[in-house]
Structures are given as structure tokens and as C-alpha cells.
Design an enzyme around this catalytic site. Structure first.
Site, mmCIF file in Angstrom:
data_model
loop_
_atom_site.group_PDB
_atom_site.id
_atom_site.type_symbol
_atom_site.label_atom_id
_atom_site.label_comp_id
_atom_site.label_asym_id
_atom_site.label_seq_id
_atom_site.Cartn_x
_atom_site.Cartn_y
_atom_site.Cartn_z
ATOM 1 N N LYS A 207 0.838 -1.210 0.000
ATOM 2 C CA LYS A 207 0.000 0.000 0.000
ATOM 3 C C LYS A 207 0.867 1.252 0.000
ATOM 4 O O LYS A 207 0.580 2.236 -0.686
ATOM 5 C CB LYS A 207 -0.930 -0.015 1.221
ATOM 6 N N GLY A 304 -13.039 -4.761 5.167
ATOM 7 C CA GLY A 304 -14.438 -5.148 5.351
ATOM 8 C C GLY A 304 -15.193 -4.973 4.043
ATOM 9 O O GLY A 304 -14.887 -4.064 3.258
HETATM 10 N N1 LIG Z 1 -11.902 -8.033 2.107
HETATM 11 C C1 LIG Z 1 -11.447 -6.823 2.398
HETATM 12 O O1 LIG Z 1 -11.673 -6.288 3.494
HETATM 13 C C2 LIG Z 1 -10.664 -6.066 1.366
HETATM 14 C C3 LIG Z 1 -10.253 -4.734 1.647
HETATM 15 C C4 LIG Z 1 -9.561 -4.007 0.677
HETATM 16 C C5 LIG Z 1 -9.245 -4.621 -0.518
HETATM 17 N N2 LIG Z 1 -9.627 -5.922 -0.749
HETATM 18 C C6 LIG Z 1 -9.278 -6.526 -2.027
HETATM 19 O O2 LIG Z 1 -10.462 -6.880 -2.721
HETATM 20 C C7 LIG Z 1 -10.224 -8.028 -3.531
HETATM 21 C C8 LIG Z 1 -11.267 -9.097 -3.199
HETATM 22 O O3 LIG Z 1 -11.129 -9.441 -1.840
HETATM 23 P P1 LIG Z 1 -12.251 -10.334 -1.089
HETATM 24 O O4 LIG Z 1 -11.950 -10.203 0.359
HETATM 25 O O5 LIG Z 1 -13.610 -9.988 -1.587
HETATM 26 O O6 LIG Z 1 -11.845 -11.807 -1.580
HETATM 27 P P2 LIG Z 1 -12.707 -13.143 -1.433
HETATM 28 O O7 LIG Z 1 -13.762 -12.988 -0.407
HETATM 29 O O8 LIG Z 1 -11.719 -14.224 -1.287
HETATM 30 O O9 LIG Z 1 -13.436 -13.273 -2.858
HETATM 31 C C9 LIG Z 1 -12.741 -13.560 -4.014
HETATM 32 C C10 LIG Z 1 -13.751 -13.766 -5.132
HETATM 33 O O10 LIG Z 1 -13.032 -13.963 -6.357
HETATM 34 C C11 LIG Z 1 -13.445 -15.176 -6.963
HETATM 35 N N3 LIG Z 1 -12.295 -15.764 -7.619
HETATM 36 C C12 LIG Z 1 -11.108 -16.098 -7.059
HETATM 37 N N4 LIG Z 1 -10.293 -16.649 -7.978
HETATM 38 C C13 LIG Z 1 -10.978 -16.659 -9.127
HETATM 39 C C14 LIG Z 1 -10.696 -17.128 -10.423
HETATM 40 N N5 LIG Z 1 -9.518 -17.700 -10.718
HETATM 41 N N6 LIG Z 1 -11.642 -16.979 -11.390
HETATM 42 C C15 LIG Z 1 -12.835 -16.416 -11.095
HETATM 43 N N7 LIG Z 1 -13.161 -15.963 -9.870
HETATM 44 C C16 LIG Z 1 -12.252 -16.090 -8.905
HETATM 45 C C17 LIG Z 1 -13.986 -16.058 -5.856
HETATM 46 O O11 LIG Z 1 -14.917 -16.988 -6.402
HETATM 47 P P3 LIG Z 1 -15.790 -17.992 -5.489
HETATM 48 O O12 LIG Z 1 -16.740 -17.121 -4.705
HETATM 49 O O13 LIG Z 1 -16.510 -18.845 -6.464
HETATM 50 O O14 LIG Z 1 -14.818 -18.714 -4.637
HETATM 51 C C18 LIG Z 1 -14.636 -15.007 -4.938
HETATM 52 O O15 LIG Z 1 -15.944 -14.753 -5.366
HETATM 53 C C19 LIG Z 1 -8.773 -8.433 -3.235
HETATM 54 O O16 LIG Z 1 -7.933 -7.882 -4.209
HETATM 55 C C20 LIG Z 1 -8.478 -7.804 -1.889
HETATM 56 O O17 LIG Z 1 -7.119 -7.523 -1.683
HETATM 57 C C21 LIG Z 1 -10.332 -6.647 0.158
#
Ligand SMILES: NC(=O)c1ccc[n+]([C@@H]2O[C@H](COP(=O)([O-])OP(=O)(O)OC[C@H]3O[C@@H](n4cnc5c(N)ncnc54)[C@H](OP(=O)(O)O)[C@@H]3O)[C@@H](O)[C@H]2O)c1
Length: 439
Positions: A207, A304
Site C-alpha cells: 500500500k 471489510g
Molecule cells: N476483504 C477486504 O476487506 C478487502 C479490503 C480491501 C481490498 N480488498 C481486495 O479486494 C479483492 C477481493 O477481496 P475479497 O476479500 O472480496 O476476496 P474473497 O472474499 O476471497 O473473494 C474472491 C472472489 O473472487 C473469486 N475468484 C477467485 N479466484 C478466481 C478465479 N480464478 N476466477 C474467477 N473468480 C475467482 C472467488 O470466487 P468464489 O466465490 O466462487 O470462490 C470469490 O468470489 C482483493 O484484491 C483484496 O485484496 C479486500
């Protein structure tokens, strides 16, 4: 009447699901604010069969992220899968090459491939927006890129990892060890099963590399960030900090110095009166020192689903408005190379905790070694063993904690002095050293 912006979302996890929900719930407000409707027309994720608490009726399911990115019915491709490589990289590149705009929350990908993607965005005319990649709901990218466009930045620093701040806050409030707090953070879902990426400072480094590029017009380079995590911090450091008017935070600091731009992530003592010191638990904060203006501190939820979705949807609204900002605030070809600043040349105040042997002349030896390196002390605290032992006898001489706070000096000088003190055998164990960041 302008046609609605057609959005395709790859990734329906914590963030993606909230983005779909927020666009649906706020559809009227979004169209009023951006002057154009915003509609999710297609989505994809790893498993189509997975049960999701989302109403996806009327929304197409693309067979892959790449297919979604190339879909001619999608204007804006939103990448919420994560990961610093595939399939996110190829899908974003494909979307940009076909002239689409892209929104992502993926700090790992932007820290690693941000320049390549920004070049593609510039060449093909789309936007590449990544507000949620740093500080989730905190609008720090926009603040640096747009809000402070007319103001030089001297320093940007912040608490960019909620897991570390949660652990340090618990350690401070409850006197617990790092290991105890980490275990609790894992139980409560604030830390991953493998916590290294967070607690060793790498998440903060990604970051910070992005913020430094926006602040100083340098190329994003995680390899140019010095990184140290929080696992060496002990409860006695937090107690001593408290007594001396400081708190310990894991900070990412990017600062312009006479010798160049330093980018560093490490546990840092900050004055208790500073804005950043008030930030507790999983909350994130970023302070920006702009030329000629008092510091600006932005505080808010750094993670979140809902918080992250808030920033993602704001980025989508910018695309709907037709805003195409340069991803890093200026053309990629104008971004300057940056190399890792050698930490031995870092200048600042230091907290040093030594276990001094209770021998005649120890204090004088330590003072001499510091003076040889021209290090002056702002304060010194020595804790003597108290009272009598269980048999009523006076406690035996044993190593005594000595805490030193130095005035500004160089890191090189501090380590030279401490090596000499160790050679003199007047201390036991390794000294603890924590850098101080003044506001
Ligand atoms: N969570 C946070 O608080 C947060 C905060 C800031 C930034 N972020 C960023 O936001 C992004 C998403 O985070 P998240 O927490 O939402 O992750 P997550 O809950 O693990 O969700 C990932 C999603 O991507 C899908 N996915 C993963 N690999 C894939 C592939 N090869 N082909 C197609 N779909 C795929 C998964 O599918 P399935 O549902 O079918 O498994 C899931 O729906 C990341 O870059 C993370 O760094 C997250």
C-alpha cells in the site's frame, strides 16, 4: 438521456457481493450523483454453483474473468478476485486494451503491475481506478491524486494494516504478548491463518508503494520499501512508550529527505498527542504533510466488505461521470525511478531498550559509547530491581532495563554505539530499537 454504464464484476466474495448489493440499493442516488445510471450486467466467480446470498436474476454469468473482460456489452470491468497475477492481470489488460475502464481493489496487483496497467489505460483511453486498494473506504488515493494536485507533498505516513493495529492496541491495553494477541486476532477473524503477510509488514509495504508513487511521482516499487514487522515488540516496550509519552504503531512512511525518498515500514513510536496515535483497533489512518498547509489526517475503516465496496462504487461512479484521471496522477513516462533508501542513513530519534548488567561503571560505559557517536539523549529511564526476594534477602543484582530516547541521529550511529556496548559486555541480550516519527 445517456445510456446506463454497464458494469461487469469478476469476484463475488466479501467485496464483490457488497458491490453488487450497493449498486442495487443505491441505484437512484448513484444515477443522480453521476448523471448516468449504473447497472451490473454480468458477473463471474470461480464457482457458478456456490450458494450466495445475492439476487443475480437478470445478470449474465460469464464463463471466465477473461470472457467478462472482453464482453462487448460491458463498459466497465470490476476486478475483485485478488492476487498479484492471473487471472486478474490478463483480464484487466484485456479490458483496458478493448477501451474499457477498470476498477479494482487489488493492492497486490497494482503494487506489482500497476505501471504496466496504467500504460495500457493511457494508451487505450480507459480509466484504471483503485481507490479501495489502500485504506478501503478512506479516500486517500483521490486526496493525493486530485485533492492535493496543487500541493507538494513532503511526507505521507499511516496505519495501513488493521491486523497489526489491532494486535498493538490489545498489547497496549491489556499488557498481553504479541503471540497471545495474534492468536486472538486469528480466532476473531482479524488475522489470517498464515499471518506473515500482515504482521511482517508486507501488506503495508504494497500500500505504501502505491501512496509513494502518487505523492512523489515515482514508479511504484515494492522492492524499494524497507520492511520490518511487529513480532519483536514486547509489552514492556508499550509500557515504556506510554510512560515516555508515545505509542507504538506499525507505520508505512514515505518521506522526501535531502538524500532522496525513503519508503519504510516498521514499528514506530509516535507522540501520544498526534492524530495517528489516537487510531486504535482495526481502524486505518493516513497523514499527509503538504507544503505550506497543516497536516491532513484521514481516518476510517481499512477493510471489510461494505467499507471496501463504498470505495469501489465511488470509482465506478467516476467512470460513469466520464472522469479518466491518470492512474498515478501523471503520465507513466513521467514517473521517476526509485531505489531503496539505505536505512543506515535514516535520520531520526530512537527508542532503545537495553538490559544493562548491574556492574559498576555500566552507565558510564553506555554514555561514553553514545557520546562517541555524537548521540544525545532526550531521556533515560532506568528500572532498578525492587525490594527483597522470597526469603527476605535483598534482590541479587541482575540485568536492569534501561530505556533511552535519543534526539535525531543516524541509524548507522545508533548501531555502531550499540555494537560497542555489546562488545564491552555491559548488557545482556540484544538491544531493542524502535524508530521515532515526530509530527
Ligand atoms: N476483504 C477486504 O476487506 C478487502 C479490503 C480491501 C481490498 N480488498 C481486495 O479486494 C479483492 C477481493 O477481496 P475479497 O476479500 O472480496 O476476496 P474473497 O472474499 O476471497 O473473494 C474472491 C472472489 O473472487 C473469486 N475468484 C477467485 N479466484 C478466481 C478465479 N480464478 N476466477 C474467477 N473468480 C475467482 C472467488 O470466487 P468464489 O466465490 O466462487 O470462490 C470469490 O468470489 C482483493 O484484491 C483484496 O485484496 C479486500
Amino acid at each position: 438521456m445517456v445510456a446506463p454504464l454497464r458494469v461487469g464484476i469478476a469476484g463475488l466474495g466479501t467485496v464483490g457481493a457488497e458491490v453488487v448489493r450497493l449498486i442495487e440499493e443505491q441505484s437512484r442516488m448513484l444515477s443522480e450523483r453521476s448523471g448516468r445510471g449504473v447497472r451490473v450486467v454480468a458477473v463471474t466467480a470461480r464457482s457458478k454453483a456456490k450458494k450466495r446470498s445475492l439476487d443475480l436474476r437478470g445478470i449474465d454469468w460469464a464463463k471466465s474473468p477473461l470472457a467478462l473482460a472482453s464482453d462487448p456489452n460491458v463498459d466497465c470491468f470490476v476486478e475483485l478476485m485478488g492476487g498479484s497475477g492471473e487471472p486478474a492481470l490478463s483480464a484487466i489488460e484485456a479490458a483496458l486494451k478493448s477501451g474499457k475502464s477498470v476498477v479494482t481493489a487489488n493492492k497486490a496487483l497494482i503494487a506489482r503491475h500497476g505501471l504496466r496497467l496504467a500504460k495500457a489505460a493511457e494508451k487505450h483511453g480507459g480509466a484504471l481506478n483503485f481507490e479501495a486498494a489502500v485504506g478501503a473506504a478512506i479516500p486517500v488515493i483521490k486526496t493525493l491524486r486530485e485533492g492535493l494536485c496543487g500541493t507538494g507533498v513532503n511526507r505521507v505516513y499511516g496505519i495501513l494494516n488493521g491486523t497489526c493495529n489491532y494486535i498493538l492496541t490489545r498489547m497496549e491495553h491489556e499488557g498481553l504478548s504479541f503471540a497471545e494477541c495474534l492468536k486472538d486476532a486469528q480466532r476473531l477473524g482479524y488475522a489470517e491463518a498464515n499471518p506473515s503477510f500482515d504482521v511482517d509488514g508486507h501488506d503495508t509495504a504494497q500500500k505504501l508503494a502505491i501512496l509513494a508513487s502518487l505523492a512523489f511521482g515515482t514508479k511504484v516499487a515494492q522492492s524499494a520499501v524497507y520492511v520490518e514487522g511487529i513480532s519483536s515488540i514486547a509489552p514492556e516496550d508499550l509500557r515504556a512508550a506510554e510512560e515516555l509519552g508515545y505509542r507504538v504503531k506499525l507505520l508505512g512512511v514515505a518521506v522526501r529527505t535531502a538524500k532522496g525518498i525513503e519508503q519504510r515500514v516498521h514499528p514506530t513510536m509516535v507522540p501520544k498527542s498526534s492524530s495517528i496515535a489516537q487510531v486504535m483497533g482495526v481502524t486505518n489512518a493516513v497523514t499527509i504533510d503538504g507544503e505550506g498547509i497543516p497536516a491532513i489526517t484521514l481516518v476510517g475503516p481499512g477493510a471489510g466488505g461494505a467499507a471496501t465496496a463504498s470505495a469501489v462504487v465511488a470509482d465506478i461512479a467516476d467512470v460513469a461521470r466520464g472522469i479518466r484521471a491518470k492512474p498515478f496522477g501523471r503520465p507513466v513516462e513521467r514517473l521517476r525511478d526509485i531505489t531503496k533508501a539505505p536505512m543506515e542513513r535514516h535520520e531520526g530519534g530512537y527508542y532503545i531498550r537495553l538490559m544493562a548488567r548491574d556492574l559498576a561503571g555500566t552507565a558510564a560505559t553506555i554514555a561514553t559509547r553514545l557520546a562517541e557517536q555524537k548521540i544525545s539523549l532526550e531521556s533515560i529511564v532506568q528500572r532498578h530491581p525492587e525490594g527483597v526476594d522470597a526469603n527476605g534477602a535483598a534482590k541479587k543484582p541482575s540485568p536492569v532495563p534501561v530505556i533511552l530516547i535519543t534526539y535525531a541521529t543516524s541509524e548507522d550511529a545508533v548501531y555502531r554505539a550499540l555494537e560497542a556496548v555489546q562488545r564491552d559486555k555491559v548488557i545482556s541480550g540484544r538491544p531493542q530499537v524502535i524508530r521515532i516519527e515526530k509530527n
